[in-house]
Design an enzyme around this catalytic site. Structure first.
Site, PDB file in Angstrom:
ATOM      1  N   CYS A 124       0.842  -1.191   0.000  1.00 12.74           N
ATOM      2  CA  CYS A 124       0.000   0.000   0.000  1.00 12.74           C
ATOM      3  C   CYS A 124       0.879   1.244   0.000  1.00 12.74           C
ATOM      4  O   CYS A 124       1.859   1.322   0.730  1.00 12.74           O
ATOM      5  CB  CYS A 124      -0.965   0.087   1.178  1.00 12.74           C
ATOM      6  SG  CYS A 124      -2.138  -1.266   1.240  1.00 12.74           S
ATOM      7  N   ARG A 181       3.686  -0.292  -4.798  1.00  7.19           N
ATOM      8  CA  ARG A 181       3.408  -0.879  -3.494  1.00  7.19           C
ATOM      9  C   ARG A 181       2.034  -1.543  -3.433  1.00  7.19           C
ATOM     10  O   ARG A 181       1.689  -2.204  -2.441  1.00  7.19           O
ATOM     11  CB  ARG A 181       3.491   0.190  -2.413  1.00  7.19           C
ATOM     12  CG  ARG A 181       4.838   0.855  -2.330  1.00  7.19           C
ATOM     13  CD  ARG A 181       4.844   1.898  -1.246  1.00  7.19           C
ATOM     14  NE  ARG A 181       4.683   1.293   0.057  1.00  7.19           N
ATOM     15  CZ  ARG A 181       5.693   0.891   0.814  1.00  7.19           C
ATOM     16  NH1 ARG A 181       6.914   1.020   0.395  1.00  7.19           N
ATOM     17  NH2 ARG A 181       5.466   0.362   1.986  1.00  7.19           N
ATOM     18  N   TRP A 186      -3.119  -2.541  -1.829  1.00  7.18           N
ATOM     19  CA  TRP A 186      -2.894  -3.972  -2.047  1.00  7.18           C
ATOM     20  C   TRP A 186      -3.846  -4.651  -1.064  1.00  7.18           C
ATOM     21  O   TRP A 186      -3.667  -4.583   0.148  1.00  7.18           O
ATOM     22  CB  TRP A 186      -1.440  -4.346  -1.760  1.00  7.18           C
ATOM     23  CG  TRP A 186      -1.129  -5.775  -2.104  1.00  7.18           C
ATOM     24  CD1 TRP A 186      -0.830  -6.271  -3.337  1.00  7.18           C
ATOM     25  CD2 TRP A 186      -1.078  -6.884  -1.210  1.00  7.18           C
ATOM     26  NE1 TRP A 186      -0.604  -7.631  -3.261  1.00  7.18           N
ATOM     27  CE2 TRP A 186      -0.747  -8.031  -1.965  1.00  7.18           C
ATOM     28  CE3 TRP A 186      -1.289  -7.037   0.153  1.00  7.18           C
ATOM     29  CZ2 TRP A 186      -0.624  -9.305  -1.401  1.00  7.18           C
ATOM     30  CZ3 TRP A 186      -1.162  -8.313   0.715  1.00  7.18           C
ATOM     31  CH2 TRP A 186      -0.837  -9.423  -0.056  1.00  7.18           C
ATOM     32  N   ASN A 231      -2.167   1.322   6.039  1.00  7.05           N
ATOM     33  CA  ASN A 231      -1.342   0.252   5.451  1.00  7.05           C
ATOM     34  C   ASN A 231      -1.062  -0.742   6.561  1.00  7.05           C
ATOM     35  O   ASN A 231      -0.551  -0.366   7.608  1.00  7.05           O
ATOM     36  CB  ASN A 231      -0.024   0.863   4.931  1.00  7.05           C
ATOM     37  CG  ASN A 231       0.958  -0.193   4.445  1.00  7.05           C
ATOM     38  OD1 ASN A 231       0.582  -1.333   4.213  1.00  7.05           O
ATOM     39  ND2 ASN A 231       2.207   0.193   4.293  1.00  7.05           N
ATOM     40  N   GLY A 232      -1.432  -2.006   6.350  1.00 13.65           N
ATOM     41  CA  GLY A 232      -1.179  -3.017   7.386  1.00 13.65           C
ATOM     42  C   GLY A 232      -2.424  -3.851   7.625  1.00 13.65           C
ATOM     43  O   GLY A 232      -3.355  -3.852   6.807  1.00 13.65           O
ATOM     44  N   GLU A 292      16.415 -18.050  -9.120  1.00 10.34           N
ATOM     45  CA  GLU A 292      16.126 -16.654  -9.422  1.00 10.34           C
ATOM     46  C   GLU A 292      15.483 -16.510 -10.816  1.00 10.34           C
ATOM     47  O   GLU A 292      14.523 -15.750 -10.993  1.00 10.34           O
ATOM     48  CB  GLU A 292      17.418 -15.829  -9.315  1.00 10.34           C
ATOM     49  CG  GLU A 292      17.332 -14.394  -9.791  1.00 10.34           C
ATOM     50  CD  GLU A 292      16.250 -13.574  -9.102  1.00 10.34           C
ATOM     51  OE1 GLU A 292      15.691 -14.020  -8.092  1.00 10.34           O
ATOM     52  OE2 GLU A 292      15.942 -12.482  -9.615  1.00 10.34           O
ATOM     53  N   LYS A 341      11.600 -15.114 -11.578  1.00 14.07           N
ATOM     54  CA  LYS A 341      11.356 -13.989 -12.492  1.00 14.07           C
ATOM     55  C   LYS A 341      10.336 -14.404 -13.539  1.00 14.07           C
ATOM     56  O   LYS A 341       9.421 -13.659 -13.852  1.00 14.07           O
ATOM     57  CB  LYS A 341      12.644 -13.532 -13.197  1.00 14.07           C
ATOM     58  CG  LYS A 341      13.657 -12.772 -12.405  1.00 14.07           C
ATOM     59  CD  LYS A 341      13.281 -11.372 -12.008  1.00 14.07           C
ATOM     60  CE  LYS A 341      12.762 -11.372 -10.601  1.00 14.07           C
ATOM     61  NZ  LYS A 341      13.739 -11.154  -9.553  1.00 14.07           N
ATOM     62  N   GLU A 388       6.769 -14.838 -11.909  1.00 14.44           N
ATOM     63  CA  GLU A 388       6.063 -13.691 -11.336  1.00 14.44           C
ATOM     64  C   GLU A 388       5.631 -12.659 -12.376  1.00 14.44           C
ATOM     65  O   GLU A 388       4.642 -11.967 -12.171  1.00 14.44           O
ATOM     66  CB  GLU A 388       6.867 -13.042 -10.217  1.00 14.44           C
ATOM     67  CG  GLU A 388       7.999 -12.166 -10.656  1.00 14.44           C
ATOM     68  CD  GLU A 388       8.795 -11.587  -9.496  1.00 14.44           C
ATOM     69  OE1 GLU A 388       8.197 -11.034  -8.577  1.00 14.44           O
ATOM     70  OE2 GLU A 388      10.043 -11.679  -9.534  1.00 14.44           O
ATOM     71  N   HIS A 418      15.521 -37.301  -9.131  1.00 12.11           N
ATOM     72  CA  HIS A 418      14.836 -37.666  -7.885  1.00 12.11           C
ATOM     73  C   HIS A 418      13.353 -37.297  -7.947  1.00 12.11           C
ATOM     74  O   HIS A 418      12.696 -37.242  -6.906  1.00 12.11           O
ATOM     75  CB  HIS A 418      15.525 -36.980  -6.699  1.00 12.11           C
ATOM     76  CG  HIS A 418      16.955 -37.394  -6.544  1.00 12.11           C
ATOM     77  ND1 HIS A 418      17.328 -38.672  -6.187  1.00 12.11           N
ATOM     78  CD2 HIS A 418      18.112 -36.724  -6.756  1.00 12.11           C
ATOM     79  CE1 HIS A 418      18.650 -38.766  -6.150  1.00 12.11           C
ATOM     80  NE2 HIS A 418      19.157 -37.585  -6.515  1.00 12.11           N
ATOM     81  N   LYS A 453       5.410  -4.562  -4.371  1.00 11.37           N
ATOM     82  CA  LYS A 453       6.775  -4.471  -3.858  1.00 11.37           C
ATOM     83  C   LYS A 453       6.707  -4.112  -2.376  1.00 11.37           C
ATOM     84  O   LYS A 453       5.732  -3.535  -1.924  1.00 11.37           O
ATOM     85  CB  LYS A 453       7.515  -3.368  -4.623  1.00 11.37           C
ATOM     86  CG  LYS A 453       9.009  -3.623  -4.681  1.00 11.37           C
ATOM     87  CD  LYS A 453       9.645  -2.800  -5.763  1.00 11.37           C
ATOM     88  CE  LYS A 453      11.124  -3.052  -5.812  1.00 11.37           C
ATOM     89  NZ  LYS A 453      11.475  -4.362  -6.375  1.00 11.37           N
TER      90      LYS A 453
HETATM   91  C1  F6R Z   1      11.063 -11.105  -6.713  1.00 11.70           C
HETATM   92  C2  F6R Z   1      11.031 -10.099  -5.664  1.00 11.70           C
HETATM   93  C3  F6R Z   1      10.708 -10.529  -4.287  1.00 11.70           C
HETATM   94  C4  F6R Z   1      11.585  -9.766  -3.269  1.00 11.70           C
HETATM   95  C5  F6R Z   1      11.174 -10.126  -1.838  1.00 11.70           C
HETATM   96  C6  F6R Z   1      12.083  -9.494  -0.804  1.00 11.70           C
HETATM   97  O1  F6R Z   1      11.448 -10.558  -7.924  1.00 11.70           O
HETATM   98  O2  F6R Z   1      11.238  -8.945  -5.909  1.00 11.70           O
HETATM   99  O3  F6R Z   1      10.821 -11.900  -4.128  1.00 11.70           O
HETATM  100  O4  F6R Z   1      12.913 -10.108  -3.502  1.00 11.70           O
HETATM  101  O5  F6R Z   1       9.856  -9.724  -1.617  1.00 11.70           O
HETATM  102  O6  F6R Z   1      12.071  -8.105  -0.895  1.00 11.70           O
HETATM  103  P1  F6R Z   1      13.177  -7.220  -0.225  1.00 11.70           P
HETATM  104  O7  F6R Z   1      14.468  -7.472  -0.921  1.00 11.70           O
HETATM  105  O8  F6R Z   1      12.702  -5.828  -0.371  1.00 11.70           O
HETATM  106  O9  F6R Z   1      13.267  -7.649   1.226  1.00 11.70           O
END
Ligand code: F6R
Length: 588
Positions: free
Chosen positions: A2, A28, A72, A98-99, A466, A470, A473, A489, A583
């Site tokens: 948020c 956010r 969010w 937010n929360g 990783e 990517k 998501e 396995h 994010k």
């Molecule tokens: C994936 C991604 C998330 C963040 C995770 C941790 O592309 O961005 O998996 O890596 O939410 O976020 P931070 O690094 O901000 O603690």
């Protein structure tokens, strides 16, 4: 999660200022958005579901006092009624949040019995009615303070009252930053949104409240009422750094920033690596912790410290670390790795570790973030503002720092610098027209795939994890990252004719075994995409990545980023704002 932005001052386009702030914070949360502006003794609210897109607030009245929110969703679906701001029964108090207000249910029932009418399914709306109830017998700031102190959970709130003229903000767990202007003041959930207006900021601490007026800001402890003198900080990021510039979206911009960031860490990361390495050297047990992409940096760290520095360093996922840290002592070091510094699963486990006496080090990208303030030793990643939801440049920045620290621990800082600088050069080549076009073509070929595998051993294992995260998501294609040895396995059972497999084969001790894994896949009909320093007949497609020693993981993951990005574009999706995500994960 948020986004929150607030303005109070002398300008009359407050709604527009807030709306522009929300655009910066939309990463956010983008389920809905809303703005409230106070004008002629009334609160005018505009709310909409979905992303901000081409919307505008040009139809909102002139005002010098406004705030807004990008949501969010937690409690209640994505509807206009559930979008913030929320109003009380009288329409004279508005609130954004937010929360998660964990004890809202019981309070809601009491308020309903007292005659309050609810129009949304949110926990937030309960708080605005609680403030309304308290305001009957006390001044507005006291009512907000009392209601905030009753909230359980991790929250940030801002409330306004038409008769008061101040933004009232309080936080416990979710971030809030106050911005100091000249005859005007601001509030946001991330300092990056304040950069067009001011560089002077104060990061509210847990249980602090702020009363923000056009000509002054007062901070006090929400529990005791004691005044707090804010330690004002100067932001180093510029507003331009947070803009897309010539790129069509933030993700592509951030991918292309990586050669510069990695080169900068090679050139000037030495002293930062020294600080972390001396902590680790003296520790009796070092534990790295991160979430999502950052957790893969911790796995890479485990391999790097073992291989380069011959040291055992443990790694853990933020949400699980709290259950396995009873053995920590005051000789332990916890290295928490996070782009935002606000990920709640990291903050909570780090707080537990701190209570056990462990020393906390943070490798973090956001100055003044909660993790930054909690840590005993801080190292800035130095990636600049990262706005696409999927982390790219912060991750390669984390890797570059960890490589440097491992080399410093091994007593070979010059070698560390060299391999990281080499990775930066390879990245530059990889991001030039030819290789990018090859990856684009590959993405066109693979765009309708339902599943993909990504495999590698050693440092290519975290690279595989990783790459898989990517791809899933942002392109919504199911991708699984695997330690290549694990194929037989179980996962091999799912490989059929044409299943795409991305295999990392750098020039290291894993090459032969990775090749064997690729062959096992190929023998079952897989379409093998080899990412390597040399071609091989087993590859159906080949992406060349030069050799930068242990730092080869950096260009390898950038291949994964580019593939994920172009798959997403080929499928007509938005790479910056993937569905269901946001994010900065500030809820449990
Ligand atoms: C994936 C991604 C998330 C963040 C995770 C941790 O592309 O961005 O998996 O890596 O939410 O976020 P931070 O690094 O901000 O603690």
């Amino acid at each position: 999660m948020c986004g929150i932005f607030g303005y109070v001052g002398g300008r009359t386009d407050a709604a527009h200022i807030v709306f522009e702030g929300l655009k910066t914070l939309e990463y956010r949360g983008y389920d809905s958005w809303g703005v409230a502006a106070v004008t002629s003794g009334k609160i005018i609210v505009k709310k909409k579901t979905g992303k901000i897109g081409d919307a505008s607030v040009a139809d909102m009245p002139a005002s010098s006092f406004a705030f807004g929110h990008t949501r969010w969703a937690t409690h209640g679906g994505v509807t206009q009624e559930n979008a913030h701001p929320h109003l009380d029964c009288t329409g004279t108090i508005a609130l954004i949040h937010n929360g998660i207000f964990e004890n809202y249910e019981r309070i809601k029932q009491t308020l309903i019995k007292k005659g309050h009418r609810f129009v949304s399914e949110t926990d937030t709306e309960v708080l605005v009615h609680l403030i309304e109830e308290y305001r009957k017998s006390m001044l507005f700031p006291k009512a907000v303070q009392k209601a905030f102190n009753e909230m359980e959970g991790l929250n940030a709130i801002i409330a306004i009252d038409i008769a008061d003229g101040h933004l009232l903000a309080a936080r416990n767990g979710s971030p809030l930053v106050v911005g100091f202007g000249d005859g005007e003041n601001f509030l946001a959930s991330d300092a990056v949104a304040l950069t067009p207006h001011t560089k002077q900021v104060y990061f509210l601490d847990d249980d602090e409240m702020a009363i923000i007026g056009a000509n002054g800001i007062m901070i006090f402890d929400a529990k005791t009422g004691e005044h707090v003198t804010p330690a004002v900080q100067k932001l180093v990021w510029s507003a331009q750094q947070a803009e897309k510039g010539k790129f069509p979206n933030y993700m592509l911009k951030e991918i292309h920033e990586q050669p510069g960031i990695v080169a900068e860490i090679a050139a000037s990361g030495g002293s930062r690596a020294e600080r972390l390495s001396s902590l680790i050297r003296e520790a009796y047990g070092t534990y790295m912790v991160g979430c999502g992409t950052a957790s893969y940096a911790t796995i890479a760290g485990q391999y790097l410290f073992s291989k380069i520095a011959h040291r055992h360093v443990n790694c853990a996922i933020g949400s699980e670390f709290g259950y396995t840290l009873d053995f920590l002592t005051n000789k332990s070091v916890v290295l928490a790795i996070s782009q935002s510094g606000e990920t709640i699963d990291i903050l909570e486990s780090v707080k537990k570790a701190k209570m056990r006496g462990a020393k906390i080090a943070a490798l973090v990208n956001v100055l003044g973030s909660s993790l930054y303030r909690l840590a005993d030793e801080r190292v800035m990643i130095g990636a600049g503002p990262e706005k696409a939801v999927a982390s790219t440049k912060a991750f390669t920045g984390m890797l570059a720092h960890l490589i440097f620290v491992a080399y410093v621990l091994a007593g070979e800082p010059v070698k560390g610098k060299k391999v990281i600088a080499k990775a930066a050069v390879i990245l530059k080549q990889l991001l030039s027209a030819g290789p990018v076009e090859d990856i684009q073509k590959l993405a066109q070929r693979l765009k309708d795939s339902e599943h993909m595998y990504v495999i590698g051993r050693g440092l290519s294992y975290p690279a595989s994890l990783e790459t898989a995260i990517k791809i899933k998501e942002i392109s919504y294609i199911h991708a699984e990252g695997l330690a290549a040895g694990e194929l037989k396995h179980g996962p091999l059972a799912l490989v059929t004719k044409g299943t795409p497999v991305i295999a990392f084969l750098p020039n290291d001790e894993t090459y032969g075994a990775n090749l064997a894994g690729s062959m096992e896949m190929k023998a079952r009909g897989a379409y093998v995409i080899g990412v390597s320093y040399k071609p091989h007949e087993v590859f159906d497609a080949y992406i060349h990545v030069g050799d930068a020693g242990e730092a080869t993981i950096i260009p390898n993951v950038v291949v994964g980023q580019l593939l994920a990005y172009y798959l997403t574009m080929a499928r007509g999706l938005d790479p910056d704002k993937p569905r269901n995500l946001a994010k900065s994960v500030t809820v449990r």
